[in-house]
Motif scaffolding. Structure first.
Motif, mmCIF file in Angstrom:
data_model
loop_
_atom_site.group_PDB
_atom_site.id
_atom_site.type_symbol
_atom_site.label_atom_id
_atom_site.label_comp_id
_atom_site.label_asym_id
_atom_site.label_seq_id
_atom_site.Cartn_x
_atom_site.Cartn_y
_atom_site.Cartn_z
ATOM 1 N N THR A 49 -13.506 -3.868 -1.403
ATOM 2 C CA THR A 49 -13.897 -2.353 -1.305
ATOM 3 C C THR A 49 -13.902 -1.907 0.246
ATOM 4 O O THR A 49 -14.055 -2.929 1.105
ATOM 5 C CB THR A 49 -15.352 -2.057 -1.693
ATOM 6 O OG1 THR A 49 -16.246 -2.884 -1.188
ATOM 7 C CG2 THR A 49 -15.218 -2.291 -3.300
ATOM 8 N N TYR A 50 -13.433 -0.708 0.428
ATOM 9 C CA TYR A 50 -13.264 0.077 1.696
ATOM 10 C C TYR A 50 -14.022 1.223 1.811
ATOM 11 O O TYR A 50 -13.590 2.194 0.785
ATOM 12 C CB TYR A 50 -11.902 -0.087 2.075
ATOM 13 C CG TYR A 50 -11.735 0.527 3.307
ATOM 14 C CD1 TYR A 50 -11.947 -0.061 4.856
ATOM 15 C CD2 TYR A 50 -10.871 1.755 3.583
ATOM 16 C CE1 TYR A 50 -11.353 0.493 6.032
ATOM 17 C CE2 TYR A 50 -10.456 2.193 4.891
ATOM 18 C CZ TYR A 50 -10.936 1.724 5.957
ATOM 19 O OH TYR A 50 -10.658 2.156 7.079
ATOM 20 N N LEU B 122 -5.772 5.301 3.076
ATOM 21 C CA LEU B 122 -6.834 5.512 2.024
ATOM 22 C C LEU B 122 -8.265 5.644 2.581
ATOM 23 O O LEU B 122 -8.641 4.933 3.561
ATOM 24 C CB LEU B 122 -6.699 3.937 1.427
ATOM 25 C CG LEU B 122 -5.541 3.528 0.522
ATOM 26 C CD1 LEU B 122 -5.800 2.251 -0.224
ATOM 27 C CD2 LEU B 122 -5.538 4.641 -0.465
ATOM 28 N N GLY C 135 -6.797 -6.213 -1.933
ATOM 29 C CA GLY C 135 -7.505 -5.362 -1.363
ATOM 30 C C GLY C 135 -8.112 -5.221 -0.064
ATOM 31 O O GLY C 135 -8.853 -4.450 0.509
ATOM 32 N N LEU D 141 -11.012 5.797 0.755
ATOM 33 C CA LEU D 141 -11.892 4.736 -0.038
ATOM 34 C C LEU D 141 -10.996 3.841 -0.906
ATOM 35 O O LEU D 141 -10.329 4.219 -1.615
ATOM 36 C CB LEU D 141 -13.051 5.494 -1.045
ATOM 37 C CG LEU D 141 -13.782 6.627 -0.421
ATOM 38 C CD1 LEU D 141 -14.873 7.204 -1.582
ATOM 39 C CD2 LEU D 141 -14.843 6.171 0.564
ATOM 40 N N VAL D 142 -11.558 2.665 -1.058
ATOM 41 C CA VAL D 142 -11.156 1.644 -2.025
ATOM 42 C C VAL D 142 -12.418 1.315 -2.643
ATOM 43 O O VAL D 142 -13.362 0.676 -2.215
ATOM 44 C CB VAL D 142 -10.379 0.227 -1.477
ATOM 45 C CG1 VAL D 142 -10.196 -0.551 -2.516
ATOM 46 C CG2 VAL D 142 -9.300 0.890 -0.516
ATOM 47 N N CYS D 143 -12.580 1.776 -3.974
ATOM 48 C CA CYS D 143 -13.747 2.014 -4.669
ATOM 49 C C CYS D 143 -14.258 0.841 -5.307
ATOM 50 O O CYS D 143 -13.656 -0.208 -5.565
ATOM 51 C CB CYS D 143 -13.468 3.267 -5.822
ATOM 52 S SG CYS D 143 -13.269 4.675 -5.057
ATOM 53 N N ASN E 65 -1.670 1.292 -2.996
ATOM 54 C CA ASN E 65 -2.277 0.811 -4.174
ATOM 55 C C ASN E 65 -2.514 -0.659 -4.113
ATOM 56 O O ASN E 65 -1.921 -1.771 -4.521
ATOM 57 C CB ASN E 65 -1.360 0.847 -5.445
ATOM 58 C CG ASN E 65 -0.929 2.434 -5.525
ATOM 59 O OD1 ASN E 65 -1.599 3.157 -6.215
ATOM 60 N ND2 ASN E 65 0.242 2.698 -4.945
ATOM 61 N N ASN F 24 -6.358 -3.464 -10.610
ATOM 62 C CA ASN F 24 -7.205 -2.601 -10.012
ATOM 63 C C ASN F 24 -8.068 -1.823 -11.013
ATOM 64 O O ASN F 24 -7.700 -1.012 -11.920
ATOM 65 C CB ASN F 24 -6.427 -1.456 -9.219
ATOM 66 C CG ASN F 24 -7.130 -0.299 -8.412
ATOM 67 O OD1 ASN F 24 -8.533 -0.456 -8.460
ATOM 68 N ND2 ASN F 24 -6.628 0.735 -8.253
ATOM 69 N N GLN G 236 -8.948 4.317 -5.973
ATOM 70 C CA GLN G 236 -9.278 4.556 -4.595
ATOM 71 C C GLN G 236 -8.879 6.075 -4.556
ATOM 72 O O GLN G 236 -8.445 6.508 -5.580
ATOM 73 C CB GLN G 236 -7.999 3.578 -3.852
ATOM 74 C CG GLN G 236 -6.634 4.121 -4.097
ATOM 75 C CD GLN G 236 -6.184 3.007 -5.325
ATOM 76 O OE1 GLN G 236 -6.831 2.251 -5.962
ATOM 77 N NE2 GLN G 236 -4.925 2.874 -5.183
#
Length: 686
Positions: free
Chosen positions: A563-564, A551, A434, A553-555, A525, A530, A534
């Motif tokens: 996370t992002y 992307l 991630g 958000l990467v939740c 992905n 995961n 996201q």
């Protein structure tokens, strides 16, 4: 704003917090079964060829859009409103103080706001409906009352009646152990089955607002309607009249009784409501004898053994043979479509649009291009499934009149269906952790691959080798396999921002990503196993076949490395996990509701800024009660609406031992409900 995540958010050692009983009744334990998508290019192509050779069963018996998609809670005035209009999605108007994650048995909202229940399971909808009596329910009463487990909500203003609206709500599924005391899974009574059938579908109910506040109250109005699992629907598109849809009860293959597992939805610019039939497979017992059709059913999750032994606890087939595929092999092919309902005409038959394909639709949402072309986006909500769009070959008829609605309801029966293939810009830097591959995050390109054309006569033309048009319409997942579509992490709500035209997809989670024998992480992905999902952002050529993506958000826990938040300072965001439903406000900000929070907090509703310096700023607006899921957000200048689904669904609990007493308190049973939230004293603005 500086938020410090709770200590319980530090570990990423758990999956979705959904209770096992929720998984059992909501989706038939989908995540505990083998992934239906085992395609590697040729396997399902062989099956389709076999079906094609034999032809099995042949001859056998804009204003409204803005409201439905969400407006704005913290409305602006003067110069601030002008700034928001000129710079959509910058977070202006979302300046509430975010709430902290919690496990309360309540709807928790920010300071300075009030709330009220709009309508609950069992409340009267139609004339003659009795008051709800949990201990003495009947199917006749439920058919006139608000259904169970509300999901999508739309709030449509009634022209000429200030403060009056139509509230249109889906009822996704029933959880019988929470509906009846003494319920025996696998051995229901006939009355319990009939109550459950009546508790599915949709409700249309007039609601009236109050001056100076956001409260809404139900009205026994002329538009009120209940649509259930026994209401007659009309099928349009290439599947209509197909041998795959013909049954003993409907030898024409054009009329279907009921709609099942209606998840999210959308509002069309012509004033109708779209609803997605999602986990329909779990309602059908039995295994088909024919190997080819058995394999096709398995591609949709049909045919799991164990009816009455935990796998299929409803057992509707005991009283209605259409839910037994050994007796009615085609009945399951009549579900899994986008449904369209005209809420302004209670006598109008709802429609199932097969031109949009058959899969586990989370929803369908409309974007209209400058030249009037109508585009419908839809995700297939299962692990490793695909993203789709439908581009109508007809232009929209402007206006919200009865004549325009009638003309426009045919728009989704004529056009081209596409499936998405994505590639990343940094394939060598994706390792499943991630970690963002560049200072611009996760980015790539995409292509829409055409798979089905439907003409003005409703007849289709397959664009997939080895499949007929009706096969593509009924077995759309297989067409996606053959087209080489990209396997995604549960694509759920899929919506275009009406301000900017950018398209957003909620990818909820996929704990199987990167595990043995399953697809590895890719840039869209990017995490193996995961758990928190996201948000994908597309810049789409809506009418065409090309798009770019990133992307947003990467939740998950902001303190975690995987996370992002679009590059925004992670010390200033709320933890968010398992995004599900999406909505936009008139200023172009994104709102996200969650389902199955893997961070051990109650699910909630969040705002996200999409543009400018605040891009990626994520703030929690509310949480729903313990055991519940947040659904159907509608955000307007006067109020926020959320559907609180399955409150109190906790393992070890049932109607005999309630895990929640929301919304009525005391010793009452929990009841799925629609809730409105508004600013105190009716003051709008920040």
């Amino acid at each position: 704003m500086s938020l410090k995540p709770l200590a319980l958010f530090v570990q990423h050692d758990g999956a979705s917090s959904r209770a096992s009983i929720t998984c059992q009744y909501k989706c038939g334990n989908a995540c505990f079964h083998e992934v239906p998508n085992t395609s590697e290019g040729t396997y399902f192509g062989d099956i389709v060829a076999d079906i094609s050779r034999r032809r099995l069963f042949r001859g056998s018996a804009a204003a409204v859009l803005a409201v439905g998609a969400g407006s704005l809670l913290a409305a602006c005035g003067g110069d601030e409103a002008d700034a928001a209009e000129a710079n959509p999605g910058t977070g202006i108007g979302t300046d509430f103080t975010p709430i902290a994650p919690n496990k309360q048995d309540a709807v928790v909202i920010p300071e300075g706001y009030e709330q009220g229940v709009v309508i609950r399971w069992g409340d009267p909808v139609l004339p003659g409906a009795p008051a709800f009596d949990f201990a003495n329910q009947t199917a006749a009463a439920q058919a006139k009352q608000f259904g169970f487990n509300n999901d999508f909500a739309a709030l449509l203003p009634i022209e000429g009646r200030d403060g009056s609206f139509l509230l249109v709500v889906n009822h996704e599924y029933t959880t019988e152990p929470y509906m009846f005391t003494g319920y025996t899974p696998g051995n229901p009574t006939k009355e319990q089955v009939e109550i459950a059938l009546a508790a599915h579908g949709l409700s249309v109910v007039e609601v009236k607002g109050e001056n100076g506040g956001g409260k809404l109250s139900p009205v026994m109005g002329q538009y009120n309607r209940r649509i259930t699992a026994t209401t007659e629907f009309t099928v349009t598109g290439p599947a209509a009249g197909s041998a795959f849809l013909k049954t003993a009860a409907d030898p024409t293959g054009t009329k279907v009784l009921g709609t099942l597992n209606n998840c999210s939805g959308g509002v069309t610019p012509w004033g109708t409501v779209l609803s997605g039939e999602e986990n329909f497979n779990q309602y059908f017992a039995g295994v088909l004898a024919d190997p080819a059709m058995q394999a096709m059913g398995k591609r949709y999750g049909l045919g799991h053994p164990g009816a009455g032994q935990g796998e299929m606890p409803r057992r509707w087939e005991l009283f209605d043979k259409r839910f037994d595929v050994t007796q009615e092999p085609n009945e399951s092919h009549r579900f899994g479509y986008v449904v369209e309902v005209d809420p302004w005409d209670p006598a109008a038959a709802p429609i199932k649009h097969s031109a949009l394909g058959r899969f586990k639709h989370e929803a369908a949402n409309i974007y209209v291009t400058a030249d009037g072309t109508v585009v419908a986006y839809s995700g297939d909500d299962e692990r490793f499934e695909y993203m789709y769009k439908f581009v109508s070959s007809r232009k929209i008829e402007p206006g919200n009149t009865a004549a325009a609605r009638k003309a426009n309801m045919g728009i989704l029966a004529q056009g081209t269906l596409y499936v998405a293939k994505l590639t990343g810009d940094h394939p060598d830097k994706i390792d499943g952790t991630g970690k963002a591959p560049s200072d611009k995050g996760f980015t790539g390109k995409g292509q829409w691959i055409p798979i089905l054309e439907t003409g003005a006569d409703g007849k289709g033309r397959s664009l997939v080798d080895g499949m007929s048009a009706e096969e593509v319409a009924v077995f759309t997942r297989v067409a996606g396999d053959k087209a080489g579509a990209t396997k995604m992490d549960r694509p759920e709500d899929f919506e275009a921002n009406p301000k900017t035209g950018k398209v957003y997809v909620a990818l909820t989670n996929n704990s199987n990503r990167g595990t043995e024998g399953k697809a590895a992480a890719d840039e869209a992905n990017p995490r193996n196993q995961n758990k928190s999902g996201q948000i994908l952002e597309l810049v789409d050529d809506h009418k065409g076949t090309a798009f770019t993506w990133s992307l947003l958000l990467v939740c998950g826990d902001p303190q975690a490395a995987d996370t992002y938040f679009a590059g925004f300072d992670k010390s200033k965001v709320s933890p968010i996990s398992c995004p599900d439903n999406l909505a936009f406000d008139p200023h172009g900000n994104l709102w996200i509701s969650t389902d199955g929070n893997a961070l051990k907090s109650n699910d909630g509703l969040f705002s996200v800024a999409l543009e400018g310096e605040r891009r990626g700023e994520t703030k929690q607006f509310l949480t729903v009660p313990i055991g519940a899921e947040t659904c159907g957000p509608v955000i307007t200048a006067d109020r926020v609406l959320v559907c609180v689904q399955h409150p109190g669904e906790l393992d070890g609990h049932s109607a005999d031992n309630p895990g929640s007493h929301w919304p009525d308190g005391g010793t009452t049973q929990p009841r799925p409900s629609v809730v409105a939230v508004w600013k105190k004293n009716g003051k709008i603005g920040v």
